[in-house]
Scaffold this motif. Structure first.
Motif, PDB file in Angstrom:
ATOM      1  N   MET A  92       0.853  -1.186   0.000  1.00 57.04           N
ATOM      2  CA  MET A  92       0.000   0.000   0.000  1.00 57.04           C
ATOM      3  C   MET A  92       0.891   1.239   0.000  1.00 57.04           C
ATOM      4  SD  MET A  92      -2.633   1.258   2.923  1.00 57.04           S
ATOM      5  CE  MET A  92      -3.682   2.673   2.654  1.00 57.04           C
ATOM      6  N   TYR A  93       0.533   2.201  -0.838  1.00 57.25           N
ATOM      7  CA  TYR A  93       1.256   3.466  -0.906  1.00 57.25           C
ATOM      8  C   TYR A  93       0.264   4.607  -0.728  1.00 57.25           C
ATOM      9  CZ  TYR A  93       4.893   0.492  -2.758  1.00 57.25           C
ATOM     10  OH  TYR A  93       5.819  -0.508  -2.910  1.00 57.25           O
ATOM     11  N   ILE A 120      -1.085   2.927   6.666  1.00 62.93           N
ATOM     12  CA  ILE A 120      -0.652   1.546   6.410  1.00 62.93           C
ATOM     13  C   ILE A 120      -0.959   0.675   7.627  1.00 62.93           C
ATOM     14  CG2 ILE A 120       1.350   0.048   6.030  1.00 62.93           C
ATOM     15  CD1 ILE A 120       2.547   2.406   4.360  1.00 62.93           C
ATOM     16  N   ILE A 121      -0.639   1.165   8.813  1.00 65.60           N
ATOM     17  CA  ILE A 121      -0.908   0.412  10.041  1.00 65.60           C
ATOM     18  C   ILE A 121      -2.402   0.128  10.165  1.00 65.60           C
ATOM     19  CG2 ILE A 121      -0.922   0.573  12.570  1.00 65.60           C
ATOM     20  CD1 ILE A 121       1.790   2.139  12.261  1.00 65.60           C
ATOM     21  N   GLY A 148       7.826  -6.955   5.933  1.00 63.20           N
ATOM     22  CA  GLY A 148       8.730  -5.842   5.629  1.00 63.20           C
ATOM     23  C   GLY A 148       8.156  -4.868   4.625  1.00 63.20           C
ATOM     24  N   LEU A 149       8.439  -5.102   3.351  1.00 62.58           N
ATOM     25  CA  LEU A 149       8.007  -4.167   2.315  1.00 62.58           C
ATOM     26  C   LEU A 149       6.601  -4.431   1.802  1.00 62.58           C
ATOM     27  CD1 LEU A 149      11.321  -3.971   0.249  1.00 62.58           C
ATOM     28  CD2 LEU A 149      10.468  -2.369   1.967  1.00 62.58           C
TER      29      LEU A 149
END
Length: 128
Positions: free
Chosen positions: A48-49, A59-60, A78-79
């Motif tokens: 997600m960006y 994001i959290i 991670g990413l």
């Protein structure tokens, strides 16, 4: 399945009764229905960006909403985040949760979808 029954009735004449035929037919059609209703397990890797200054919190929040569904496995790696579960359920959950972020600001998502379970546990030993 029915051909199998025809072969068996030559060996077992008691299978010729109407009741036996009916019972066998019901059993074989029930088994067919069970086998055609199998679910497909899928793996989705999603990144997600959020296009916002509060990107970390967005994001959290997104990941926590995904983890709120107990019928899918969510692993943050991670990413990206990896989801494993029944395909239709995964798509339903993602559609709902992505829509929430689209309606509350700008965001981009990148997904990779596999029609099977692709986790560390299912990798060939050479890759572990």
């Amino acid at each position: 399945i029915f051909a199998e029954f025809i072969l068996q009735r030559r060996m077992y004449p008691e299978l010729l009764s109407k009741e036996s035929l009916t019972q066998y037919w019901q059993l074989s059609t029930k088994n067919y229905q069970l086998s055609t209703n199998l679910t497909m397990i899928a793996t989705i890797e999603i990144s997600m960006y959020p296009l916002s200054d509060q990107y970390k919190q967005k994001i959290i929040d997104f990941v926590l909403r995904l983890k709120g569904n107990k019928n899918i496995r969510v692993e943050v790696i991670g990413l990206s985040t990896q989801l494993v579960g029944e395909y239709d359920l995964l798509m339903e959950v993602l559609t709902k949760e992505m829509r929430t972020d689209f309606e509350n600001g700008k965001a981009m998502f990148i997904l990779k979808i596999a029609g099977t379970e692709m986790t560390k546990e299912t990798l060939p030993d050479e890759f572990k």
